[in-house]
Design a protein around this motif. Structure first.
Motif, mmCIF file in Angstrom:
data_model
loop_
_atom_site.group_PDB
_atom_site.id
_atom_site.type_symbol
_atom_site.label_atom_id
_atom_site.label_comp_id
_atom_site.label_asym_id
_atom_site.label_seq_id
_atom_site.Cartn_x
_atom_site.Cartn_y
_atom_site.Cartn_z
ATOM 1 N N PHE A 241 0.993 -1.761 -0.275
ATOM 2 C CA PHE A 241 0.184 0.024 -0.050
ATOM 3 C C PHE A 241 1.114 1.815 -0.481
ATOM 4 O O PHE A 241 0.740 2.117 -0.150
ATOM 5 C CB PHE A 241 -1.107 -0.210 0.836
ATOM 6 N N ALA A 242 2.383 1.371 0.421
ATOM 7 C CA ALA A 242 2.940 2.185 0.514
ATOM 8 C C ALA A 242 3.310 2.925 -0.671
ATOM 9 O O ALA A 242 3.713 4.234 -1.275
ATOM 10 C CB ALA A 242 4.151 2.137 1.833
ATOM 11 N N LYS A 243 3.713 1.545 -1.510
ATOM 12 C CA LYS A 243 4.155 2.265 -3.067
ATOM 13 C C LYS A 243 2.827 2.303 -3.984
ATOM 14 O O LYS A 243 3.918 3.277 -4.421
ATOM 15 C CB LYS A 243 5.103 0.018 -3.071
ATOM 16 N N ILE A 244 1.459 1.071 -3.533
ATOM 17 C CA ILE A 244 0.896 1.861 -4.309
ATOM 18 C C ILE A 244 0.610 3.433 -4.194
ATOM 19 O O ILE A 244 0.105 3.703 -5.507
ATOM 20 C CB ILE A 244 -0.459 1.208 -4.424
ATOM 21 N N LYS A 245 0.353 3.959 -3.233
ATOM 22 C CA LYS A 245 0.102 5.106 -2.570
ATOM 23 C C LYS A 245 1.074 5.966 -3.626
ATOM 24 O O LYS A 245 0.352 7.444 -3.735
ATOM 25 C CB LYS A 245 -0.505 5.108 -0.933
ATOM 26 N N THR A 246 2.285 5.304 -3.855
ATOM 27 C CA THR A 246 3.378 6.710 -3.576
ATOM 28 C C THR A 246 3.524 6.091 -5.396
ATOM 29 O O THR A 246 4.757 7.655 -5.934
ATOM 30 C CB THR A 246 3.721 6.657 -2.958
ATOM 31 N N ALA A 247 3.290 5.740 -6.357
ATOM 32 C CA ALA A 247 4.169 5.336 -7.318
ATOM 33 C C ALA A 247 3.449 6.369 -8.212
ATOM 34 O O ALA A 247 2.494 6.841 -8.477
ATOM 35 C CB ALA A 247 3.340 3.855 -7.483
#
Length: 376
Positions: A241-247
């Motif tokens: 989720f950390a990656k997908i939200k800031t991708a």
């Protein structure tokens, strides 16, 4: 046509040329075909880059040798040396051109590599997150019966929670719900979501299917990440989720590409399930229609001459008698026998006590009725 009983589809096994799927559906099998194709493309792309680098290195090695030779020949003053020098300089010029070409190709290859969208494989490499996560326990191979029982037990206990997760829309809501219910981060949840998607598509709830499909891919990405990092999925879903939200846009495109592919897969599975259910329903209806002789009245009706079909359409016995009288006796007898065996024509004769008795009548009985009608 009567309404189809959709409940029977819950027990239909779906299979196609790509893989065989258990009624509970092994989620990894739905993604294996796409994953394998992507891995092969990545391997081919990598091999192409390696071959280019080898060719560039080999060209540079040859160029270095020729340049050294040119330098040595330039010192010599002999006629032979001058002739050799001319050839060496031509070779040097040729190799420099090849070097520039290979450099251009390798640079283009590197640019293509940077443009390549992220996917579940590139996402799931070590170094994705510096967070410390628990190592996954050693997997013990389970039998199909054990997997099925495990799935059934899990669904019976957490079905309501899985459905709730499947209906979520926002990244933050999904992350919070999994934080509150970490036991949902597992293959059983992904399996149930896949079944749910197919069921919704069969029921023509397309928008709802697409929503649940989104959550299915979320769970699949988390599971693939955990598998790659060899950690417990419950310990790494926050990294996803950390990656997908800031991708960046490329990463979002990769996720959406997986999602669209999955939705197409679900539509295909639903179509197969519907077609199979329709075939089974039609066969059940056909079996119900079979006459006393085991023939389908629909098939028999379609095989009759048009003039005989009209008699049955109008339910006109007199017209049927007239048509029979004009036909070849052998052909007429054959048609009437098939009509009787299919139940299209049910001949009756009366016993002495006045009761009707179903008989094994054929063409002659139609003729007999015709003669009695004329006498009257």
């Amino acid at each position: 046509m009567s309404r189809i009983d959709y409940s029977v589809w819950d027990h239909i096994e779906v299979s196609d040329d790509e893989d065989d799927t258990h009624p509970n559906i092994d989620t990894p099998s739905l993604f294996r075909w796409r994953h394998q194709a992507r891995v092969e493309r990545m391997e081919d792309f990598q091999k192409k880059g390696e071959d280019m680098n080898k060719s560039l290195c080999e060209t540079r090695r040859k160029l270095a040798e020729v340049q050294k030779r040119v330098k040595e020949l330039s010192i010599s003053k002999t006629d032979d040396a001058k002739a050799e020098l001319s050839k060496a300089q031509a070779e040097e010029k040729k190799l420099k051109k090849e070097e520039r070409e290979w450099e251009k190709k390798t640079d283009e290859h590197k640019r293509e590599e940077k443009k390549m969208p992220w996917n579940v494989d590139t996402l799931s490499k070590d170094g994705f997150s510096k967070s410390i996560v628990n190592k996954a326990p050693e997997n013990v191979e389970e039998t199909e019966e054990q997997k099925e029982q495990k799935h059934k037990t899990f669904v019976e206990k957490y079905e309501k929670q899985i459905k709730h997760f499947g209906m979520l829309r926002r990244w933050d809501d999904s992350q919070k719900y999994l934080s509150d219910n970490p036991h949902l981060v597992c293959e059983e949840t992904a399996n149930y979501l896949v079944i749910m998607c197919i069921d919704l598509e069969v029921e023509e709830k397309h928008a709802l299917m697409e929503q649940v499909a989104h959550q299915t891919i979320v769970m699949q990405f988390i599971l693939e990440l955990a598998k790659s990092l060899k950690v417990d999925p419950r310990g790494c879903f926050r990294q996803f989720f950390a990656k997908i939200k800031t991708a960046d846009q490329q990463y979002q495109d990769a996720f959406n590409d997986e999602l669209e592919s999955f939705k197409e897969r679900v539509r295909g599975r639903a179509k197969i399930r519907i077609e199979k259910a329709m075939r089974e329903y039609e066969e059940e209806e056909r079996q119900k229609r079979l006459g006393p002789g085991g023939l389908d009245p629909v098939d028999v009706y379609e095989s009759l001459p048009p003039e005989m079909q009209k008699c049955f359409d109008d339910k006109d016995i007199g017209m049927l008698q007239e048509v029979i009288s004009k036909m070849d006796p052998t052909e007429a007898k054959t048609h009437m026998k098939r009509c009787i065996d299919s139940g299209l024509w049910v001949p009756n004769s009366r016993t002495d006590d006045g009761e009707e008795k179903e008989d094994d009548a054929t063409y002659e009985e139609v003729k007999q009725e015709q003669e009695e009608t004329k006498k009257e």
